[in-house]
Design an enzyme around this catalytic site. Structure first.
Site, short mmCIF file in Angstrom:
data_model
loop_
_atom_site.label_atom_id
_atom_site.label_comp_id
_atom_site.label_asym_id
_atom_site.label_seq_id
_atom_site.Cartn_x
_atom_site.Cartn_y
_atom_site.Cartn_z
N SER A 166 0.85 -1.22 -0.13
CA SER A 166 -0.09 -0.09 -0.01
C SER A 166 1.01 1.24 -0.11
CB SER A 166 -0.76 0.09 1.05
OG SER A 166 -1.53 1.37 1.27
N TYR A 179 -2.35 -0.09 10.27
CA TYR A 179 -2.52 -0.69 8.67
C TYR A 179 -0.91 -0.24 8.14
CZ TYR A 179 -4.33 -1.11 4.01
OH TYR A 179 -4.45 -1.60 2.63
#
Ligand code: NAD
Length: 284
Positions: A166, A179
């Site tokens: 990501s 995250y």
């Protein structure tokens, strides 16, 4: 389906974890449209089967398998089914992943008075269980399927693994420390695996998607009442030089390039951003 270009995945078996989700359902279909037989794995067995059925409608071969990327026994059962019904896995796409509200702060910055406002989830309120959930899902959820499926690749040529990282791995976004840290671990692990399995001829790379509107981030990006972009979504678009969210089909070209031995046979241990220049932009 519309493909940017074709590669030859005939006689190859691809396993896609999180294949019932928005991005990986599309990526699984793209691999199938290039000839691969697909094992669609998802915690949500119905979602896995739905993706598999859509792929079969395209005339390709796919099975939907209910599997938990956090449980070795569940993955071993899935691997046995894939081996029996499709053959040994040539390509593993580690797509299962996501965030959790308990690993997310309410505000972007700490300010005086926050500790007295009980409506907030501050840094100090982050629940270790929530943080652990996010770390496990993204990092262990990449490690465990790799441990299981790579065994079907050893001793064979042309096999590879593609992880999903990501933008948060390059530079953490506000509010989502768990995250961000977990995806940084996925990028780092991609490099580690690439080196570790180099002599076995197995390539390991990752795709780092920028911002794509999907079920997992819908609440953060779309105002439920008005259906309009939230302030955070507007900020993301403003910080994306191309001025928009990505569309899942825009990940396909990078996936196919990394999946193709002819296209990227000497590409190993890289994390490729597909982000409309988000990661290149300092904001000034
Ligand atoms: P999604 O929520 O639509 O898909 C995730 C899928 O993973 C779901 O089908 C879910 O059931 C499955 N899953 C969850 N826990 C699982 C488990 N324990 N075992 C097996 N399957 C499990 O999300 P998405 O947006 O399509 O994201 C796919 C991947 O892309 C994720 O790794 C995500 O972190 C990453 N990603 C997404 C974006 C984005 O903008 N959407 C950006 C960067 C990275």
């Amino acid at each position: 389906m519309k493909l940017p270009f074709k590669i030859d995945l005939n006689n190859k078996v691809a396993v896609v974890t999180g294949g019932g989700g928005v991005l990986c359902a599309e990526l699984a279909a793209a691999l199938a449209a290039n000839g691969a037989k697909i094992g669609v794995l998802d915690l949500n067995g119905d979602a896995a089967e739905k993706t598999a059925a859509q792929i079969r409608e395209l005339g390709a071969t796919a099975i939907g398998v209910s599997a938990n990327v956090l449980e070795r026994a569940s993955l071993e059962a899935a691997a046995e089914r894939v081996l029996k019904e499709l053959g040994p896995c040539d390509l593993l796409l580690n797509g299962a992943g996501g965030n959790h509200p308990k690993g997310t702060t309410t505000k972007e910055w700490y300010e005086d008075g926050d500790l007295d406002d009980k409506s907030l989830t501050t840094f100090f309120d982050l629940d270790p269980k929530g943080v652990e959930f996010v770390f496990n899902l993204n990092f262990l959820g990449t490690l465990l399927p790799t441990q299981v499926f790579i065994q079907q690749m050893l001793g064979r040529s042309g096999c590879s693994i593609i992880n999903i990282s990501s933008m948060n791995a390059f530079c953490p976004l506000t509010k989502i420390p768990a995250y961000s840290g977990a995806k940084a671990a996925v990028s780092n692990f991609t490099q580690w695996l690439a080196v570790h399995f180099c002599k076995a001829g197995i390539r390991v790379n990752a795709i780092a998607p920028g911002f794509f509107l999907t079920a997992q981030n819908h609440k953060l990006l779309i105002d439920e009442k008005t259906g309009e972009f939230t302030a955070r979504a507007k900020k993301i678009v403003e910080h994306t030089p191309m001025g928009r969210f990505g569309e899942s089909r825009e990940l396909i070209g990078t996936l196919l390039w990394l999946a193709s031995e002819e296209g990227s046979g000497f590409v190993n241990g890289v994390v490729v951003p597909v982000d409309g220049a988000f990661s290149a932009y300092a904001g000034v």
